[in-house]
Design an enzyme around this catalytic site. Structure first.
Site, short mmCIF file in Angstrom:
data_model
loop_
_atom_site.label_atom_id
_atom_site.label_comp_id
_atom_site.label_asym_id
_atom_site.label_seq_id
_atom_site.Cartn_x
_atom_site.Cartn_y
_atom_site.Cartn_z
N GLU A 353 0.80 -1.23 0.00
CA GLU A 353 0.00 0.00 0.00
C GLU A 353 0.84 1.28 0.00
O GLU A 353 0.62 2.16 0.82
CB GLU A 353 -0.95 -0.01 1.20
CG GLU A 353 -1.94 -1.16 1.14
CD GLU A 353 -2.89 -1.18 2.32
OE1 GLU A 353 -4.10 -1.22 2.07
OE2 GLU A 353 -2.43 -1.17 3.48
C1 ACM Z 1 -2.28 -5.45 3.90
O1 ACM Z 1 -3.37 -5.91 4.28
N1 ACM Z 1 -2.15 -4.15 3.68
C2 ACM Z 1 -1.13 -6.31 3.69
#
Ligand code: ACM
Length: 555
Positions: A353
């Protein structure tokens, strides 16, 4: 009837106890309303072992009933099994009130025949790898044999599950402590059977982590991945960058609580896990999810300004300054200290992310982080986005973006990972993220990957989920618990139980032997075990929870 469709023999029909919801208690008035409304008879399998062993069959002979004089006997006095024996004694003593002395079969005290014993033995000829074991009831008690102490330990967990639920009580219970005559041959499907705990969003301290380790060991997990840093908190003491813990560890989601592990506490957790054959994998999430680090050291920010501590639950807004050399000195110091605390082979570098960097900046950072991990003698693992970087041959990729979370790139990342020779740990969010709500009425948890009831966690094949990824690419499965909404140990337990048992079966049991109805019939007794342990859980309506344990016939 669950057994009929199970390809794995449970016990023959004659040995199956059939009861009804009315007899099990609680539904008497409902069942007396009319014949048509009477609940269907419930079939109770004669064992409730989770994860399901490779083979578990009734054997000839009477049940084994342990008594106050029962002992744990180490065949050939093998000192390698002493730790496993002592853990077993500690597990059996509170409820039985028996002393469970650990004796060597060569010592004078181990004359056979006085009382049923538990014999633990090593035999290099037991096939199936380091977790494999055999368990048999014999004329002298129960015998567990494996090629390694690890295999013997897994067998002792099966033995605990063959005893009545009251065995888990913390005070003396009446017993009897009886095991049905049985023969078990067992080995796991996957070498990586993991759970991840996010101690960054809310901190869980050493005693809570150990309590979770106990639960994981009971279900034959062998990896505990600790998510040690995120935007909301940094949870591991780093001697060369002390403000990471003292300042970065002073916050959490909503500001409820603070905390970090000292290195001594962390070593103690690693040792506690290792005694139970669980490898701890530390994660420092980078280059994103780093606000706690950025808040602790201004020089990690491209503008030299430390942001305030963060207590919200947004993602994707933070990044280390990947163009600065100080960032790589920081990564090197953190990885060096973590590697020294980590006997296991892996350091998790996160990598998920990241919304603040270009693809080239991101890949460049991941490639350098991988090199740093390798320089400190470890293998890197990262979330599946890292597959967009050039991966070292030993790097492991943790697949999470699969299913209802709508990321078109997810399968492509996995395919890129395996094309580069990486192996995968499967953690698809819509199946094994244990922080997802079970249903819309679940109080705790989030739902961005959907609602995840027990069956959603159970009913899939890690080796067949992603086109182009086959079982040989899969190292195993891991169930993350993110803790944005999870604050207490009871919160944790309600979210992981019963889904953790589905993950245990995913990781251990051959796909051809996995069958939903037979699984829920086995899970049904574990509520009684958790009641005896004092562990919280979600009473999923997908399970007909037992209210009384079935009794074994007398010998
Ligand atoms: C995640 O759930 N951002 C690895």
């Amino acid at each position: 009837m669950p057994q009929a469709s199970s390809p794995r023999p449970l016990l023959p029909l004659a040995a199956v106890i059939v009861t009804s919801l009315a007899l099990a208690g609680g539904c008497r008035s409902a069942s007396s309303l009319s014949v048509a409304a009477a609940p269907a008879p419930r079939t109770v399998p004669a064992h409730h072992v989770v994860p399901l062993p490779s083979s578990i069959t009734p054997s000839a002979g009477p049940p084994v009933t342990f008594v106050a004089a029962s002992r744990i006997v180490l065949a050939a006095g093998d000192p390698e099994l002493d730790g496993v024996a002592r853990l077993l004694a500690a597990a059996l003593t509170p409820a039985t009130g028996y002393a469970w002395p650990v004796v060597a079969s060569t010592s004078a005290g181990a004359v056979p025949g006085a009382a049923p014993d538990i014999t633990l033995a090593l035999d290099a000829a037991v096939p199936g790898g380091r977790d494999a074991y055999r368990l048999d009831t014999t004329a002298t008690g129960v015998r567990i044999v494996a090629a390694t102490p690890e295999g013997v330990f897994r067998g002792t967990q099966t033995l605990r599950q063959l005893l009545p639920p009251a065995i888990h009580a913390s005070a003396v219970q009446p017993g009897p402590w009886r095991v049905a005559p049985v023969s078990v041959t067992d080995a796991p499907r996957y070498q990586w059977r993991g759970a991840m705990l996010d101690v960054a969003r809310h901190f869980f301290g050493p005693s809570q982590v150990k309590r979770y380790i106990d639960l994981l060991a009971f279900y034959k997990f062998n990896v505990l991945h600790l998510h040690l840093s995120d935007d909301q908190g940094w949870r591991i003491e780093i001697l060369s960058w002390p403000r990471l813990a003292t300042w970065g560890g002073s916050s959490s989601v909503k500001g409820d609580g603070s905390g970090f592990f000292t290195q001594a506490e962390y070593r103690d957790i690693v040792a506690y896990a290792s005694a139970r054959f669980i490898t701890v994998i530390p994660e420092i999430d980078m280059p994103g999810h780093t606000n706690a680090a950025l808040a602790s050291y201004p020089e990690l920010n491209c503008n030299d300004v430390a942001p305030p501590l963060y207590t919200g639950i947004e993602v994707g807004f933070s990044s280390l300054c990947v163009g600065r050399e100080v960032t790589y000195r920081f990564v090197d110091d953190v990885v060096r200290e973590l590697a020294a605390l980590t006997p296991g082979p892996y350091i998790h570098i996160g990598g998920d992310e990241v919304k603040k960097l270009t693809a080239a900046e991101y890949a460049g950072f991941i490639e350098r982080a991988q090199e740093i991990v390798a320089r400190h003698g470890k293998r890197a693992i990262g979330w599946d986005e890292i597959a967009h970087a050039r991966l070292a041959p030993t790097t492991v990729v943790q697949q999470w973006r699969v299913g209802k979370n709508g990321v078109a790139d997810a399968g492509a990342a996995a395919v890129s990972a395996v094309a580069q020779g990486a192996r995968l740990v499967m953690s698809p969010a819509s199946k094994v993220y244990l922080d997802m709500k079970y249903t819309p009425s679940t109080v705790l948890g989030l739902n961005w990957a959907g609602y995840v009831e027990l069956r959603d966690t159970y009913a899939w094949d890690p080796g067949a989920l992603i086109p182009g990824v086959t079982d040989e690419h899969v190292l195993g499965v891991e169930a993350p618990l993110w803790t944005e909404t999870i604050v207490t140990m009871s919160d944790l337990e309600v979210m992981v139980l019963p889904r953790l048992l589905a993950v245990a079966d995913l990781g251990w049991t051959a796909q051809a032997s996995r069958e939903w109805n037979a699984f829920t019939a086995r899970v049904a007794m574990h509520g009684l075990r958790w009641d005896a342990m004092g562990v919280s859980y979600y009473r999923s309506p997908q399970v007909e929870w037992m209210t009384v344990a079935p009794t074994l016939p007398r010998e």
